[in-house]
Design a protein around this motif. Structure first.
Motif, PDB file in Angstrom:
ATOM      1  N   UNK B  38      85.280  42.268  64.297  1.00  0.00           N
ATOM      2  CA  UNK B  38      84.199  43.069  64.775  1.00  0.00           C
ATOM      3  C   UNK B  38      83.182  42.113  65.669  1.00  0.00           C
ATOM      4  N   UNK B  40      79.815  41.316  67.147  1.00  0.00           N
ATOM      5  CA  UNK B  40      78.570  41.578  66.834  1.00  0.00           C
ATOM      6  C   UNK B  40      77.658  42.618  67.410  1.00  0.00           C
ATOM      7  N   UNK B  43      77.088  46.683  66.224  1.00  0.00           N
ATOM      8  CA  UNK B  43      76.019  46.882  65.349  1.00  0.00           C
ATOM      9  C   UNK B  43      74.986  47.728  66.280  1.00  0.00           C
ATOM     10  N   UNK B  48      77.099  51.789  61.806  1.00  0.00           N
ATOM     11  CA  UNK B  48      77.325  50.408  61.408  1.00  0.00           C
ATOM     12  C   UNK B  48      76.047  49.890  60.927  1.00  0.00           C
ATOM     13  N   UNK B  51      75.903  50.163  57.355  1.00  0.00           N
ATOM     14  CA  UNK B  51      76.782  49.207  56.830  1.00  0.00           C
ATOM     15  C   UNK B  51      76.239  47.906  56.513  1.00  0.00           C
ATOM     16  N   UNK B  52      75.450  47.522  57.639  1.00  0.00           N
ATOM     17  CA  UNK B  52      74.629  46.316  57.507  1.00  0.00           C
ATOM     18  C   UNK B  52      73.704  46.342  56.701  1.00  0.00           C
ATOM     19  N   UNK B  53      72.936  47.391  56.343  1.00  0.00           N
ATOM     20  CA  UNK B  53      72.185  47.628  55.316  1.00  0.00           C
ATOM     21  C   UNK B  53      72.723  47.483  53.911  1.00  0.00           C
ATOM     22  N   UNK B  54      74.114  48.076  53.721  1.00  0.00           N
ATOM     23  CA  UNK B  54      74.591  47.788  52.421  1.00  0.00           C
ATOM     24  C   UNK B  54      75.138  46.449  52.278  1.00  0.00           C
ATOM     25  N   UNK B  55      75.400  45.544  53.460  1.00  0.00           N
ATOM     26  CA  UNK B  55      75.505  44.260  53.143  1.00  0.00           C
ATOM     27  C   UNK B  55      74.513  43.719  52.825  1.00  0.00           C
ATOM     28  N   UNK B  57      72.166  44.622  50.914  1.00  0.00           N
ATOM     29  CA  UNK B  57      71.839  45.144  49.660  1.00  0.00           C
ATOM     30  C   UNK B  57      72.793  44.415  48.648  1.00  0.00           C
ATOM     31  N   UNK B  58      74.077  44.213  48.974  1.00  0.00           N
ATOM     32  CA  UNK B  58      74.976  43.322  48.159  1.00  0.00           C
ATOM     33  C   UNK B  58      74.389  41.898  48.108  1.00  0.00           C
ATOM     34  N   UNK B 118      70.706  38.462  56.750  1.00  0.00           N
ATOM     35  CA  UNK B 118      71.186  39.613  56.979  1.00  0.00           C
ATOM     36  C   UNK B 118      70.227  40.609  57.734  1.00  0.00           C
ATOM     37  N   UNK B 121      69.112  39.920  61.251  1.00  0.00           N
ATOM     38  CA  UNK B 121      70.087  40.139  62.281  1.00  0.00           C
ATOM     39  C   UNK B 121      70.135  41.967  62.444  1.00  0.00           C
TER      40      UNK B 121
END
Lengths: 980, 499
Positions: B38, B40, B43, B48, B51-55, B57-58, B118, B121
């Motif tokens: 992927x 960059x 984004x 996307x 998904x970056x926000x989910x990353x 939170x991880x 994260x 970004x």
């Protein structure tokens, strides 16, 4: 790029036209005539029984009792080859009938062997570079099925360390030290001309010889991939009458000694806990006697113009750790046929299947969990039985390790890794004219790996349900090399050989991983869909290297030898502006016969000198591009997973080749009529533009960025002496000793940086344990200075607690506390033959390095996943009455001088006694032998094995860390070799 | 061999030569990373971005799941650890003798910066994203919120820290002054307040922040800003008014106290998703241990007695002083039933300490050997916010009925069922609220922060039962030793951060 491409195509087309032109020249008419003569040796004695053959044909005869021969030459000119055992073969070109008398020179042992030098061969006596040669004869007295072991201790400047005793584990090979911090320092392996082979899967019985190209004048021909040296493997070809060879050996391996840990009784007393069911000796439960069986069968010979070598090998090995094994099956067929006197075609096919069971991380550890395996076995609570009275596993304990019972983990682990390797290479050799030869090599290597993993009791600190996962990967390498060689002798004095090569290699890697996560119903790998948290992953990468290579070799009167090479490599891993690397070399050798002519003592004396540049493309494909990574899913709603992404690799578009510049001087001489030969080399290597993973501050999220920075140097010398100590009719003793010394130094790092500290242990005090510091060698150990314990009455610390050297601010002072890379290695190999008996022993030594004994560190005091001390020494810990230097509490800094130990060792690698007979009817030869490997080790190291290491075999920036490394066993072998 | 055959053969060879040329010519050497990775620049869409926000939170969950994320808070007088085992770092925090080389401090330092990486970004790409403006705004708002929270945690643990706000690498940053870190947090929270919705859609509790969550954290920031080390007393009024604006709109934000405090530590879905969470992480062990809470369950139980990890225990003196009532019962556990036998905490062999219910969870949901749970990690509970309001109002000289009501709201639940209970409406509002915080938030890694901002460490810590087992002399209890030294692993890489 387009321009480049067109150029390439254009040049190749010209080459093709040239080829066709030369083919045309060859279409002329044939005319036959007879040649006769007498063959004598230098002293004028006639030589009967000499083979006389018209080269490139089957026309041949032998000289009669008076040394006379007569032979028919089928065309208008031809070359007659005269060969006789113990004499140097001679070729004579004849153009008309008549008498040709020939004098054959006696062969001096070894020096006229032909050795592979990359895209060609040369006589050993003509070498200008530094090349070590190991032939099958050198290791046939040692029962080995791993090629790396066959090389161990046999070549000067080549360091081979078995980092792990796990079956099928990777072996660390270094030629003249390590050049690269980030890149792989393993040498390039070239098998029958195909670049990038794998020694691990090879059958030792298939090997005719191995040449190790050490200095850059020899390796520069491999340009961007020659920086770590090159191991060239030539597999056997058939010759003579059909021959069947069979060999078998079986061996028993075991760990030589157990580590002294607290016994069940001691733990029971110290921590006031009962011994349940007699307690357990966890090391005895974990280690076992491993049994290996090795079968090798080969058939070879030459029928007419076709030679064949067909072999098979079966290895079946059970490890010294319970529930581990390794099997390997391989088949090879090497065929070569002379279609006519100009055209030769050969096809080598090799296939192997290997299967390892419960081999983790290339053998560098014995568990999936970094903290598990051997460390966990040493640290576990000995008062508890492996199983409870009801037959269930006793999984956890509050003493010793917090990790799940390592015996349960090991017994319930089913991690099977199967690997198919298929290699095929076609070798086409065409003599366009007598002087010009075209060789084409087309090869394909395919490696297919399937991992199937089911863990009944997952490793770690959590008792959890069984898990399953699997993966499949395919690596394909395609290579095409086109070699044009022009060899011309101008009158008797000048010999010139020019070689031009165009080569393309393409690499493709694909993988797919599927994980099922925990199973709610215990089952097996194949029920992967029972996993409750499935996840998948796929990867793909490809890369290409395209190369132009030229080499010129010149010799004057067989006294002065000059070689020059240049290789231009273009790698797809770099951006177009940084892609091209040009790697030149030049070397010379001079034979000093004149100087020592009047002294009988010397037979030959040769001086060599060379300089060359090589490279390393020590980055993975796509490293110059930044990426977003997958695998960051998260349940945003607290109920079900959402797809997540995170920042991946930090790409650096400016990356380019690492370049290693090496100068070498060497000398070879033989004396006492060839009984003793000596060879020595000294070298200086400088690697610049190091591809380095520069660590990023944790405030930038940690991780690294790849950069071309810094410089590493290696300086050293090496020598090899071999000789026949006793040479009598029924008693023969040959010995060879090789010794190498290498000094590695970090010359510079990135701008303004003087040190890089890296590595750390989970939840254990101390920070990083590796340091790269300007002025010091790579792989140094960084840590604290241990000062024993605080004593009663001390006011600066709690009595009984560990005491460390502090800095001015009262923080623990950190510095270099050990030297991780060996500086001196040697091997001493002996074969004594007495009548039908032979005795072989090989002693190896490695010196100058320290080992950080992390295994001991982790279990000496509570910390990390260790709740209470387990190491035996603790029984003598500090008490108010007995104020020893063994702490009862306080910071247990694992990277401290307390756990740094001398890693030097001397090992009796092989001791073998054999009996050979050829007097049994129907059997050509029979050898039976018994042998022992690693029978004794002289070392101060307190762990299992100073040679074992937990560091990946490709890395050198962090050397000599023993964190539960898998020890090398002592092995006892019985074997039989049969020839029909 | 006749000429004819030879000729033919030669033609074959010539043909093969030509084939070779064909095979090897024209190799494309330009990489196509898009084929397998992927870029960059992808984004750029709502999806996307999500998904970056989910990353991110991880990364948040990976940080707060560990007890050592709050390593400094082991210094609080509410909790302690085991006297031996592998708890050296926790003991050092408890006794205030942490050094650069103490283990586990790196979790508190590294993990927030991984979140920051994260979200930096995301913030850097905010303008490149196309899609529904409302959706984009709230996602970007979350990024600002997470950055603010991460820096707030960092500066409370380490004091002066580098302020990394972009995606570049190899930027040699100095330690930022604490007030500058506060200003950055304030500005990020203001951005979050603007961008976040009043209530986050399709979420059962504030495990994703709304504008109220951001204001609540901002209120706490002001409370700290007014106290040690910056001591800008004018910020108390801001803390009060900011907290008040959330309380006034609690309904819209979906915030309220739960009736029974016990349910806060339950792993049942109807309890995990509760109104009291102003912001936090609902650990989802059911989806895998990587999402689990690792500072609860087994970690709160004694060792040998019931097979616990004995990492977090309640301090004895603190518990003894803890006012009796429903709240105390929902805070502590004094006994455990194991293999059919009930063991009192005084009888624990390994070791004799009361336990926090807030840590162990309920035995019928979380066993004594379970170290991976679905218990919530509360970054802030509504009770915390109510008490911030009451205390800040008091410290800024106010004494409004609303502020007393906020305090009483918490007290009423704490003493429910107590016939002698009465609201309080007079006295030192600030100190009453401060003390209420002590009891209300005990064992939640919050007490230490309160001691620090009021410089009461030296006063509180020596108040220790002689039955406490973590022994050894206290380190420096003065403000000079409130912060954790920046870990050696960072100093190794960024030596210029050495003070």
């Amino acid at each position: 790029m387009k321009i480049n491409c067109l150029k390439t195509a254009g040049r190749m087309r010209m080459l093709a036209l040239l080829g066709v032109f030369f083919l045309g020249l060859q279409m002329s008419f044939a005319q036959s005539f007879d040649v006769k003569g007498k063959i004598t040796d230098v002293s004028g004695e006639v030589l009967p029984g000499v083979n006389v053959v018209v080269k490139g044909t089957t026309i041949g005869t032998t000289s009669d009792f008076d040394g006379n021969y007569t032979i028919k030459i089928p065309s208008e000119n031809g070359v007659i080859t005269f060969s006789f055992i113990g004499f140097v073969s001679k070729e004579v070109t004849v153009t008309a009938g008549g008498t040709v008398n020939v004098t054959l020179e006696e062969e001096t042992i070894g020096l006229d062997e032909v050795v592979a030098v990359g895209y060609g061969v040369t006589k050993k006596s003509d070498l200008t570079g530094s090349v070590s040669s190991v032939t099958s004869e050198d290791f046939e007295k040692q029962p080995v099925f791993r090629v790396e072991e066959a090389l161990q201790g046999r070549a000067a400047g080549v360091q081979i360390l078995k980092n792990s005793g796990a079956p099928g584990a990777d072996v660390k090979i270094r030629i003249r030290g390590a050049n690269s911090i980030n890149g792989d320092n393993s040498p390039l392996v070239v098998i029958d001309g195909i670049i990038g082979g794998d020694l691990k899967s090879l059958n030792t019985n298939d090997i005719a010889s191995m040449e190790i190209l050490k200095d850059a004048s020899a390796t520069a021909i491999y340009g961007s991939r020659g920086a770590n040296g090159v191991i060239m493997v030539t597999t056997k070809k058939g010759s003579g009458k059909a021959k069947v060879d069979f060999s078998y050996f079986t061996s028993l391996s075991r760990v030589s000694d157990y580590i002294d840990v607290l016994s069940a009784e001691e733990v029971s007393t110290m921590f006031d806990t009962p011994i349940v069911d007699g307690g357990t000796h966890y090391q005895k439960e974990f280690f076992q006697d491993g049994i290996s069986n090795n079968y090798q069968l080969s058939v070879s010979g030459k029928e007419g113009k076709t030679s064949y070598f067909i072999s098979g090998n079966v290895v079946d090995q059970s490890g010294i750790v319970i529930n581990t094994d390794y099997d390997r099956y391989s088949l090879r067929s090497n065929l070569e046929t002379e279609i006519n006197d100009r055209l030769k075609v050969g096809l080598n096919l090799f296939g192997s299947y290997s299967k390892s069971f419960n081999l983790f991380s290339g053998g560098s550890r014995a568990s999936t969990d970094m903290r598990g395996g051997v460390v966990s076995v040493l640290g576990w609570d000995p008062t508890l039985p492996v199983k409870n009275a009801d037959g269930s596993y006793n999984l956890q304990s509050t003493y010793g390790q917090t990790l799940v019972n390592p015996i349960a983990v090991q017994k319930e682990s089913e991690y099977e890794s199967g690997q198919w390797k298929l290699n095929a290479n076609l070798n086409l050799n065409y003599k366009i004219t007598d002087d010009l030869t075209f060789t084409m090599l087309a090869g394909a290597m395919n490696t297919n790996t399937t991992n199937e993993n089911y863990r009944g009791v997952p490793a770690g600190t959590i008792i959890s349900d069984p898990t399953g996962a699997g993966s499949n990967s395919t690596n394909t390498v395609l290579q095409n090399s086109n070699i044009l060689t022009w060899n011309k002798k101008f009158n008797a004095d000048h010999n010139l050989k020019l070689t031009g090569i165009f080569e393309v290699q393409k690499f493709t890697k694909k993988s797919m991983t599927a994980s099922g996560g925990p199973y709610s119903i215990p089952a097996n790998y194949y029920s992967l869909s029972l996993g409750t948290t499935p996840s998948v992953k796929a990867t793909y990468s490809e890369s290409t290297i395209q190369s132009w290579i030229g080499r010129g070799e010149y010799n004057y009167k067989n006294k002065l030898f000059l070689t020059a090479t240049v290789r231009a490599d273009e790698s797809s891993r770099f951006r177009s502006s940084e892609r091209l690397g040009i790697f030149p070399s030049a070397s010379a050798a001079y034979q000093l016969d004149e100087l020592v002519e009047n002294i009988d003592f010397w037979d030959r004396f040769k001086l060599r000198a060379g300089y060359g540049e090589t490279g390393n493309q020590a980055i993975a494909p796509y490293s110059t591009y930044s990426t977003l990574a997958t695998g960051a899913n998260f349940p945003l709603d607290g109920m079900s997973e959402s797809v997540g992404i995170k920042l991946g690799n930090n790409g650096n578009p400016n990356l380019t080749w690492e370049t290693t510049k090496q100068s070498n001087v060497g000398l070879d001489f033989t004396f006492l009529a060839g009984r003793i030969s000596f060879s020595a080399d000294a070298y200086v290597k400088n690697t610049t533009d190091l591809l380095l993973d520069v660590p990023l501050a944790n405030y930038e999220g940690g991780g690294t960025i790849k950069k071309n920075v810094g410089e590493i140097s290696n300086k050293g010398y090496e020598f090899n002496v071999s000789g026949t100590i006793i040479n009598k009719s029924n008693l023969n003793w040959t010995a060879s000793l090789n010794y190498s010394k290498n000094k590695n130094k970090v010359e510079s790092l990135s701008d303004g940086q003087t040190q890089i500290i890296s590595g750390s242990f989970t939840n254990v005090e101390g920070g990083g344990y590796n340091i790269l510091r300007v002025g010091d060698p790579m792989g140094q150990i960084y840590g604290a200075t241990f000062l024993g314990t605080y004593k009663t009455g001390d006011t600066d610390g709690t009595p009984g607690h560990a005491k460390y050297l502090l800095d001015d601010d009262g923080n623990v002072a950190f510095g270099v506390i050990g030297q991780g890379t060996p500086t001196d290695t040697w091997g001493f190999n002996n074969t004594i033959t007495y009548g039908k008996f032979d005795l072989n022993f090989l002693i190896r030594g490695v010196h100058g390095n320290d080992i950080l004994n992390v295994s001991r560190g982790l279990i000496s005091l509570g910390g990390g996943s260790q709740n209470s001390p387990a190491y035996g020494e603790y029984r003598n810990h500090w008490t108010p009455e007995n104020q020893t230097d063994i702490p009862v509490s306080g910071n247990n800094i694992v990277n401290s001088t307390r756990y740094v130990e001398d890693g030097s060792f001397i090992k009796l690698s092989n001791l073998a006694l054999g009996y050979t007979t050829n007097s049994i009817k129907g059997i050509k030869s029979l050898r039976i032998y018994v042998s022992a490997q690693n029978l004794f080790t002289i070392s101060d190291y307190k762990g299992f094995d100073p040679e074992a290491s937990s560091v990946d075999s490709s890395s050198d920036s962090s050397a000599s860390i023993d964190m539960g490394a898998f020890p090398n066993p002592e092995t006892f072998t019985f074997g039989i070799n049969l020839g029909f | 061999m006749t000429l004819n055959i030879k000729n033919k053969l030669n033609k074959v060879v010539a043909g093969m030569l030509c084939l070779t040329m064909l095979f090897s010519s024209c190799t494309d050497l330009d990489e196509d990373p898009g084929k397998s990775r992927l870029d960059p620049s992808t984004l750029n869409s709502e999806e996307a971005l999500e998904a970056a926000v989910a990353g991110s939170y991880l990364a948040l969950s990976a940080a707060v799941k560990w007890g050592q994320f709050w390593l400094n808070s082991y210094g609080g007088d509410d909790l302690t650890t085991h006297s031996g085992k592998n708890k050296q770092a926790m003991r050092e925090a408890d006794l205030r003798v942490l050094t650069t080389t103490s283990s586990r401090t790196n979790t508190a330092y590294d993990e927030p910066y991984k979140i920051i990486k994260e979200v930096n970004n995301i913030i850097a790409n905010a303008d490149n994203i196309e899609g529904d403006k409302d959706v984009i705004n709230r996602l970007i708002g979350e990024a600002y919120f997470l950055r603010a929270y991460s820096y707030f945690h960092l500066t409370r643990t380490f004091g002066k820290v580098p302020l990394k706000l972009n995606t570049g690498v190899e930027e040699k940053l100095p330690l930022a002054e604490i007030v500058d870190v506060y200003k950055q947090i304030e500005s990020d929270l203001e951005m979050a307040i603007d961008l976040l919705p009043v209530k986050y859609p399709k979420i059962r509790a504030a495990i994703r922040p709304n504008s109220g969550s951001a204001k609540a954290i901002l209120a706490k920031l002001y409370l700290h800003w007014a106290g040690w080390p910056v001591k800008d007393a004018s910020k108390y009024a801001l803390a009060a008014s900011t907290a008040k604006s959330v309380i006034d709109n609690a309904d819209q934000h979906g915030f309220a106290l739960v009736p029974d405090m016990n349910t806060l530590w339950s792993t049942a879905d109807e309890n995990r998703f509760n109104t009291e969470m102003v912001f936090g992480v609902a650990h989802t062990q059911a989806l895998g241990n990587k999402y689990a809470n690792r500072h609860t369950g087994k970690l709160g139980y004694p060792g040998k007695d019931v097979g616990g990890w004995a990492e977090i225990f309640a301090e004895i003196a603190f518990m003894e002083e803890f006012p009796e009532g429903a709240r105390k019962d929902a805070t502590y556990r004094t006994e455990v039933e194991y293999k059919g036998k009930v063991i009192q905490w005084e009888d624990f062999v390994d070791e004799a300490h009361p336990m926090f219910l807030k840590v162990t969870g309920h035995l019928d949901e979380v066993s004594t050997k379970n170290s991976t749970t679905s218990m919530n990690t509360y970054v802030m509970r509504y009770a915390d916010l109510l008490l911030i309001y009451a205390e800040a109002e008091g410290r800024s000289g106010g004494s409004s009925a609303d502020a007393w009501e906020a305090l009483n709201e918490v007290r009423r639940r704490a003493y429910q069922g107590d016939p002698d209970y009465a609201d309080i409406t007079s006295g030192d509002l600030a100190e009453l609220a401060y003390t209420e915080r002590k009891w209300e938030l005990a064992g939640e890694f919050k007490r230490w922060d309160d001691l620090v901002r009021m410089e009461r460490v030296a006063q509180a810590l020596p108040n220790r039962s002689d039955r406490e087992l973590v022994t050894g002399s206290f380190g420096d209890l003065s403000p000079a030793n409130y912060f954790v030294p920046i870990p050696q692993s960072e100093l190794d890489k960024a030596p210029w951060l050495k003070e």
